[in-house]
Design an enzyme around this catalytic site. Structure first.
Site, PDB file in Angstrom:
ATOM      1  CB  SER A  38       3.798   4.050  -2.587  1.00 47.91           C
ATOM      2  OG  SER A  38       3.932   3.881  -3.912  1.00 47.91           O
ATOM      3  CB  ALA A  67      -1.064   0.003   1.246  1.00 47.72           C
ATOM      4  CB  CYS A  68       0.629   4.525   1.554  1.00 47.37           C
ATOM      5  SG  CYS A  68      -1.059   4.947   0.839  1.00 47.37           S
ATOM      6  CB  SER A  69       4.460   1.485   3.599  1.00 48.91           C
ATOM      7  OG  SER A  69       3.874   2.330   4.537  1.00 48.91           O
ATOM      8  CB  SER A  70       4.570   0.204  -1.933  1.00 48.22           C
ATOM      9  OG  SER A  70       3.470  -0.532  -1.696  1.00 48.22           O
TER      10      SER A  70
END
Length: 277
Positions: free
Chosen positions: A238, A59-62
């Site tokens: 991300s 997700a956004c931490s990719s």
């Protein structure tokens, strides 16, 4: 793949490298175009990179998770130079009738080049001093779209097949998680908070970032200390923290520290302590 290739070409120019120098390509993003073949392999082929490539999604931490994976591959000798690409086409996952999500996202691609210490050729490289990754399961940010939809007779227009979040719970739960993780991370590295010149945080919510900075610094962050790009790019999942890093690196002196931090669905948090070389 096309916007990823465009971003990768810019990153290669800044790193003073050719595509043929790269032997690992990671496409790390929230919104995958397809299950397979890996879009990373398509990017590898379009650029003419060597080695191997794969997709990953946290997700956004990719982006931060992808950078850590690439750094580990270089450290372990399975790659010499890596390219981490974040191609985020968020608009296809939006529920435009839901005011809690339809206006907050943008589409963009970013890319970074990684190589072993001492091998850099580009200007003003950053060294990865340390990385800290954390995940904790939560349904408060979710998207159920996938290739199994037809097996369940699902209508792709159903609300649960698009981006959904319980924003208030996410704010309440993620802010302390992120601030504690960064403070613990710095403590383990023996780096005083006063040494941190930049906080390049995930670009989802300015109020969230302001509060995280206040908990870390013990005061309100100056505009240049914790740059915000939401007003120009919106939430690009991300890619957001990488955009902030790219646009707001000037003014750092050799041996200055910064933190690149992402947080999002999962929950997932990635913290990278970076040092200006």
């Amino acid at each position: 793949a096309e916007i990823g290739v465009a971003a990768a070409k810019q990153a290669l120019v800044e790193a003073a490298r050719e595509a043929t120098d790269i032997d690992l390509v990671i496409l790390a993003c929230s919104n995958m175009q397809r299950a397979y073949p890996a879009v990373a392999i398509e990017i590898q082929d379009a650029l003419g990179c060597k080695g191997y490539a794969y997709d990953m999604n946290v997700a956004c931490s990719s982006a931060t998770f992808g950078i850590k994976a690439a750094a580990d591959a270089i450290a372990q000798g399975s790659a010499t130079k890596a390219l981490v690409v974040n191609s985020e086409i968020c608009s296809g996952h939006l529920a435009f009738k839901d005011r809690d999500c339809h206006f907050i996202f943008g589409d963009v691609a970013t890319a970074v080049v990684l190589e072993a210490d001492g091998e850099h050729q580009g200007k003003q490289p950053l060294q990865i001093v340390s990385a800290e990754l954390k995940t904790q399961f939560s349904n408060n940010i979710r998207n159920n779209a996938g290739f199994l939809d037809r097996a369940f007779g699902a209508d792709k227009d159903e609300r649960d097949k698009l981006f959904y979040q319980n924003g208030r719970k996410v704010f309440k739960e993620v802010v302390p998680m992120v601030s504690h993780l960064i403070l613990d991370h710095l403590g383990r590295e023996g780096i005083d908070v006063a040494q941190i010149k930049r906080l390049w945080l995930h670009q989802a919510n300015k109020n969230m970032n302001d509060l995280i900075c206040r908990k870390i610094l013990g005061r309100d962050a100056l505009e240049e200390e914790a740059p915000i790009v939401l007003d120009e790019y919106a939430n690009t999942s991300s890619a957001g923290s990488v955009i902030a890093l790219h646009k707001y690196r000037s003014g750092l002196n050799p041996d200055d520290y910064g933190v690149l931090c992402s947080f999002g669905a999962g929950y997932s948090i990635g913290s990278l302590v970076l040092r200006q070389i």
